[in-house]
Design a protein around this motif. Structure first.
Motif, mmCIF file in Angstrom:
data_model
loop_
_atom_site.group_PDB
_atom_site.id
_atom_site.type_symbol
_atom_site.label_atom_id
_atom_site.label_comp_id
_atom_site.label_asym_id
_atom_site.label_seq_id
_atom_site.Cartn_x
_atom_site.Cartn_y
_atom_site.Cartn_z
ATOM 1 N N TYR A 1 35.497 76.903 16.348
ATOM 2 C CA TYR A 1 34.501 76.636 17.391
ATOM 3 C C TYR A 1 34.929 77.182 18.751
ATOM 4 O O TYR A 1 34.101 77.584 19.552
ATOM 5 C CB TYR A 1 34.247 75.130 17.501
ATOM 6 C CG TYR A 1 33.413 74.548 16.387
ATOM 7 C CD1 TYR A 1 32.970 75.322 15.327
ATOM 8 C CD2 TYR A 1 33.092 73.197 16.384
ATOM 9 C CE1 TYR A 1 32.213 74.779 14.313
ATOM 10 C CE2 TYR A 1 32.334 72.639 15.364
ATOM 11 C CZ TYR A 1 31.895 73.431 14.334
ATOM 12 O OH TYR A 1 31.142 72.885 13.332
ATOM 13 N N ASN B 1 19.924 73.270 13.228
ATOM 14 C CA ASN B 1 21.228 73.687 13.753
ATOM 15 C C ASN B 1 21.735 74.966 13.092
ATOM 16 O O ASN B 1 22.937 75.168 12.959
ATOM 17 C CB ASN B 1 22.259 72.563 13.622
ATOM 18 C CG ASN B 1 22.393 72.072 12.175
ATOM 19 O OD1 ASN B 1 21.833 72.658 11.255
ATOM 20 N ND2 ASN B 1 23.128 70.996 11.998
ATOM 21 N N CYS C 1 31.921 77.131 9.307
ATOM 22 C CA CYS C 1 31.768 76.114 10.355
ATOM 23 C C CYS C 1 32.081 74.728 9.797
ATOM 24 O O CYS C 1 33.116 74.158 10.086
ATOM 25 C CB CYS C 1 30.355 76.152 10.922
ATOM 26 S SG CYS C 1 29.917 77.714 11.712
ATOM 27 N N TRP C 2 31.152 74.197 9.006
ATOM 28 C CA TRP C 2 31.446 72.926 8.352
ATOM 29 C C TRP C 2 31.054 73.007 6.886
ATOM 30 O O TRP C 2 30.189 73.776 6.480
ATOM 31 C CB TRP C 2 30.795 71.740 9.043
ATOM 32 C CG TRP C 2 29.296 71.730 9.115
ATOM 33 C CD1 TRP C 2 28.431 71.236 8.184
ATOM 34 C CD2 TRP C 2 28.485 72.209 10.204
ATOM 35 N NE1 TRP C 2 27.140 71.379 8.614
ATOM 36 C CE2 TRP C 2 27.141 71.974 9.853
ATOM 37 C CE3 TRP C 2 28.768 72.802 11.432
ATOM 38 C CZ2 TRP C 2 26.083 72.321 10.683
ATOM 39 C CZ3 TRP C 2 27.713 73.145 12.259
ATOM 40 C CH2 TRP C 2 26.394 72.905 11.893
ATOM 41 N N SER D 1 27.810 77.438 6.566
ATOM 42 C CA SER D 1 28.159 76.197 5.885
ATOM 43 C C SER D 1 28.013 76.347 4.373
ATOM 44 O O SER D 1 27.129 77.064 3.897
ATOM 45 C CB SER D 1 27.264 75.052 6.369
ATOM 46 O OG SER D 1 27.518 74.753 7.716
ATOM 47 N N THR E 1 35.289 70.268 8.949
ATOM 48 C CA THR E 1 34.914 71.207 10.003
ATOM 49 C C THR E 1 36.120 72.062 10.341
ATOM 50 O O THR E 1 37.216 71.538 10.564
ATOM 51 C CB THR E 1 34.459 70.450 11.270
ATOM 52 O OG1 THR E 1 33.306 69.657 10.963
ATOM 53 C CG2 THR E 1 34.112 71.422 12.386
ATOM 54 N N HIS F 1 27.308 80.111 18.211
ATOM 55 C CA HIS F 1 27.710 80.288 16.817
ATOM 56 C C HIS F 1 26.499 80.332 15.891
ATOM 57 O O HIS F 1 25.497 79.656 16.129
ATOM 58 C CB HIS F 1 28.614 79.133 16.365
ATOM 59 C CG HIS F 1 29.924 79.073 17.071
ATOM 60 N ND1 HIS F 1 30.944 79.974 16.832
ATOM 61 C CD2 HIS F 1 30.405 78.213 18.013
ATOM 62 C CE1 HIS F 1 31.982 79.671 17.586
ATOM 63 N NE2 HIS F 1 31.678 78.609 18.311
ATOM 64 N N GLN F 2 26.625 81.119 14.858
ATOM 65 C CA GLN F 2 25.705 81.075 13.726
ATOM 66 C C GLN F 2 26.326 80.148 12.695
ATOM 67 O O GLN F 2 27.483 80.325 12.322
ATOM 68 C CB GLN F 2 25.519 82.478 13.134
ATOM 69 C CG GLN F 2 24.449 82.584 12.069
ATOM 70 C CD GLN F 2 23.056 82.705 12.650
ATOM 71 O OE1 GLN F 2 22.897 83.061 13.805
ATOM 72 N NE2 GLN F 2 22.052 82.404 11.839
ATOM 73 N N ARG F 3 25.569 79.164 12.256
ATOM 74 C CA ARG F 3 26.125 78.223 11.291
ATOM 75 C C ARG F 3 26.459 78.933 9.983
ATOM 76 O O ARG F 3 25.632 79.648 9.408
ATOM 77 C CB ARG F 3 25.120 77.106 11.002
ATOM 78 C CG ARG F 3 25.650 76.063 10.010
ATOM 79 C CD ARG F 3 24.556 75.119 9.545
ATOM 80 N NE ARG F 3 23.544 75.838 8.791
ATOM 81 C CZ ARG F 3 22.271 75.492 8.736
ATOM 82 N NH1 ARG F 3 21.835 74.474 9.441
ATOM 83 N NH2 ARG F 3 21.414 76.180 8.003
ATOM 84 N N THR G 1 21.679 77.772 14.372
ATOM 85 C CA THR G 1 22.511 78.300 15.455
ATOM 86 C C THR G 1 22.850 77.144 16.380
ATOM 87 O O THR G 1 22.071 76.201 16.533
ATOM 88 C CB THR G 1 21.786 79.405 16.256
ATOM 89 O OG1 THR G 1 20.588 78.862 16.838
ATOM 90 C CG2 THR G 1 21.417 80.577 15.361
ATOM 91 N N ASN H 1 19.785 80.709 6.141
ATOM 92 C CA ASN H 1 19.981 79.486 6.906
ATOM 93 C C ASN H 1 18.691 78.695 7.020
ATOM 94 O O ASN H 1 17.599 79.248 7.060
ATOM 95 C CB ASN H 1 20.497 79.818 8.306
ATOM 96 C CG ASN H 1 22.011 79.822 8.356
ATOM 97 O OD1 ASN H 1 22.662 79.290 7.475
ATOM 98 N ND2 ASN H 1 22.572 80.433 9.383
#
Length: 542
Positions: free
Chosen positions: A368, A241, A348-349, A115, A363, A111-113, A243, A237
């Motif tokens: 996920y 984290n 994501c979150w 957020s 989240t 996954h690519q974050r 990724t 980003n």
């Protein structure tokens, strides 16, 4: 390796020792005993099994390994980690062990974050301090003014910040501090950043220190932030984290079940057969709930160090652990019927500094893995609508389904109403436009963890520099998220390696880098240890 290990370990009690009454006769004796089968305990066991020298045994009172990195499943079939966990790594050895346990490409999702911070009814990309261009103009001005003041102050100041709040203001200014950093960190840590905070049951004043920050908080670039505000751009980003990967099946807990499965079953005792009720450091024995006594040469304990001190009955250590502070964590899960809405997308979150919701982080757990929720064909009844009203029908119907996992902190300085928390969180999801009032909720989950976050207070290091050496003098290596109490090395990769490095220190005196030099391990990819066909491989031609 065997002879080296034996020389560095305390010998197993002899018959003469027993006759002289120095220690009771154990039912089982091992060179190294490991208490706890979370990431730290499994890291220790993995290393012991790889070295194949000292005799060892690992214990856990839970039937399933994983500890604070385990996963629960609701009766309806929704999975929830016991906290917000993702896999990113500073260690090749950690990567090797996980890839050995889950070796197939389809064991993982990458996954690519994505957020955001919810602020002023806007979704501000993370990190907040680099993306204030998304805020209303008035708030942009306050944040820019604060950043300029902070930059000017930094040029003339000859002192370092003495605590977390001073660090926030020094790095980001009062605008960002008041809008995001102060309220958000209070919601996370359940400790105010702005003043001395007193726990109702203790008279010790404490503030959060700033040495733990490292790579966890982005320091803003004033020029870049200003440019982005003028051009209405957002920053990309940031952080370790940006990724991450996540297991396809079983949630985060599935990783640690798979790692435990690589260990010999005869060296594991889980459930009631692995529950420790007494630690006798003088006799080097532990007593289990079923009455079994286990003798050890060295002990790697991953239980919280305050609980360990109580189990030992050591009043001096108990007194020292009173200087360590922690917050409790509530994990809330909400399963919803329907397709994932566009407003949620691939997020994501998400972070929530404002007081219109009790949670500090959400989240989108269904993003996920598609296996984190029931299949579309499964029929579930609607329990309630998001606005709290009863559904038109409770007849079970098909999906699809998606889910949200929430985290809420609690302490004596930030109490939580346990009776209403679930309802308050659902209302908070409506308040922040995560849910629509008429969304159908088909499953809920709520679990509280007494020890949630180890607080990096100013008193922490003074206490740990006494507690950990005193325990080690007694042959006990207390390690892990609450075993060594250092949040800055409390992620899954850190926790695992704390166990690995404790074993290396026991066997051959190797330096425990993760415990003692957090900034060093966090600033590099650590390749000194590798796992290759069960043998140790050092980088560059060892």
């Amino acid at each position: 390796m065997l002879s080296l290990a034996r020389k560095t370990l305390n010998r197993v009690p002899s018959f003469q020792d027993l006759l002289q009454g120095r220690m009771s006769h154990p039912d089982i004796s091992v060179d190294v005993l490991v208490i706890g089968a979370g990431p730290t305990g499994l890291g220790a066991a993995k290393r012991l099994n790889q070295i194949n020298g000292p005799s060892w045994l690992i214990l856990d009172s839970n039937e399933i390994p994983g500890g604070l990195a385990s996963t629960d499943v609701t009766p309806e079939g929704f999975l929830y980690d016991v906290g917000g966990h993702v896999i990113f790594s500073h260690y090749k050895y950690f990567d090797d062990c996980l890839n050995e346990a889950l070796p197939k490409k389809d064991d993982w999702y990458d996954h690519q974050r994505i957020s955001y911070v919810r602020c002023q009814e806007q979704w501000v990309p993370y990190p907040f301090q680099n993306n204030i261009s998304m805020l209303p103009k008035e708030e942009q001005v306050k944040c820019i003014d604060g950043l300029i003041d902070a930059a000017l102050e930094a040029r003339v100041s000859n002192t370092k910040p003495q605590n977390f709040d001073e660090w926030i203001v020094r790095m980001m200014g009062t605008g960002i501090a008041d809008l995001f950093m102060r309220p958000y960190n209070y919601k996370v840590w359940a400790v105010p950043t702005t003043k001395l905070a007193y726990s109702w049951h203790q008279l010790i004043a404490h503030q959060m220190q700033c040495a733990w920050l490292g790579e966890r908080v982005a320091a803003p670039n004033v020029k870049a932030v200003t440019t982005n505000v003028i051009l209405q751009k957002t920053a990309g980003n940031w952080g370790p984290n940006a990724t991450f990967r996540f297991p396809a099946h079983g949630g985060t807990g599935g990783i640690w079940i798979a790692v435990a499965d690589t260990l010999p079953k005869e060296k594991t005792r889980f459930g009631d057969k692995g529950k420790v009720v007494k630690v006798n450091a003088n006799q080097k024995t532990v007593v289990l709930q079923d009455g079994t006594t286990i003798g050890y040469g060295k002990l790697v304990s991953t239980m919280s160090v305050d609980f360990l001190a109580e189990q030992m009955g050591d009043q001096e250590l108990v007194g020292l652990t009173k200087q360590l502070f922690y917050s409790s964590t509530h994990v809330i899960g909400v399963g919803i019927r329907g397709s994932r809405p566009d407003r949620i997308g691939d997020k994501c979150w998400l972070y929530f500094p404002e007081d219109n919701c009790p949670f500090y982080r959400a989240t989108i757990f269904s993003n996920y893995s598609p296996y984190n929720q029931p299949e579309k064909s499964k029929k579930l009844a609607t329990q309630q609508l998001a606005n709290g009203s009863k559904p038109a029908t409770t007849e079970p119907q098909e999906g699809p389904y998606w889910s949200i996992m929430l985290e809420v902190s609690e302490s004596s300085m930030k109490p939580v109403n346990h009776e209403t928390l679930l309802a308050d969180c659902i209302q908070g999801l409506v308040n922040t436009e995560m849910l629509r009032p008429t969304d159908e909720i088909v499953s809920t989950y709520h679990r509280r963890f007494d020890h949630g976050y180890p607080t990096p207070s100013l008193e922490r290091e003074g206490a740990l520099t006494q507690i950990l050496p005193k325990l080690q003098e007694k042959g006990i290596w207390s390690r892990g998220r609450f075993g060594s109490w250092r949040y800055e090395v409390g992620n899954q990769d850190h926790s695992f390696m704390l166990g690995v490095e404790a074993v290396d220190n026991i066997v051959n005196g190797a330096v425990e880098l993760t415990l003692n030099y957090p900034d060093f391990v966090n600033g590099r990819q650590n390749t000194e240890r590798r796992l290759v066909d069960g043998a140790q491989l050092f980088a560059k031609g060892a």
